[in-house]
Write an enzyme that holds these catalytic residues in place. Sequence first.
Site, PDB file in Angstrom:
ATOM      1  N   PRO A   1       0.321  25.839  26.003  1.00 54.27           N
ATOM      2  CG  PRO A   1       2.094  25.069  24.258  1.00 54.27           C
ATOM      3  CD  PRO A   1       1.588  26.158  24.754  1.00 54.27           C
ATOM      4  CD  GLU A   2      -2.449  24.388  31.376  1.00 52.86           C
ATOM      5  OE1 GLU A   2      -3.088  24.227  32.583  1.00 52.86           O
ATOM      6  OE2 GLU A   2      -3.175  26.125  31.275  1.00 52.86           O
TER       7      GLU A   2
END
Length: 286
Positions: free
Chosen positions: A2-3
């Site tokens: 997850p960015e």
Amino acid sequence: MPELPEVETIKEDLRGLVVGSEIESAEVLDPSLVEQPSTEEFASRLEGAGITGARRRAKHLIVELDSGDSVVFQLKIGGQFSLVPPVEEPETALMLILHLDGQRRLFLRDETGFTRARLLDAGELGDRLSPLGPEPLEDDFEAGYLPRTIGSRRAQIKPLLLDQKVVSGIGNIYADEILYDARLHPRRKANTLSEGEWGALYAAIRSNLAAGVEHRGTTVRLYRDVLDRPGGHQNYLRVFEKHGQPCPGCKGEVVREKVGGRPTHYCPACQRENSPGEGGRLESLW
Ligand SMILES: [Zn+2]
């Protein structure tokens, strides 16, 4: 992994689905989740607390409580929140279950086991977030910021983009896509970028992250939203994990090499290692 766009999507889901709920109890199934305070204190301070907000800072997901405390989650590689009916209850890799009012449950699972959580008061939260660089989709991240702060650095541009103290929220997927869009070789040194290249980099940061948010994140492997649905941005990637495939621009082959210790995907024809200045000088010598 997850960015910014994935954590942003999870945060928006939590705002719609979970904010306003009360935590009746917190069940920590994997004690390695809790970095601060003790696991027992973490669970007891969550019990009975109302969830008043959810926000994102960089790749941190922050759940705000009516007690004034906040829980900061770092989802690292494979952290997933899911609010699903009991029939679909996940059985493996569970780290935390928040039992909410209305007999709902919010699961946190991570098959890689790297997700971490901290329960912090307001002062501790401020200290924790203060080293982070600006949010790239906000107005105060203007075009002059990167050349002003890192323009004299001799470091390679890709590791600088991944450095959360330089700019927040960019990880390995979006960094490769941003550099492709800006036509910058990932090993270019920051101090060799021209004004035009800084402008292209700035535009690529904004457009790639905004598209990732619009498409509700990128699911390469593990990422799911809070209702266990994959994102859509993986359908728009040009170079990330496309090594051996044709570049959508020039039809040359996308390659994969380590840069700054991270697997990196780029098109050697579209993203030249020499700056235009250096290339020009070489050509004139020949
Ligand atoms: Zn190309």
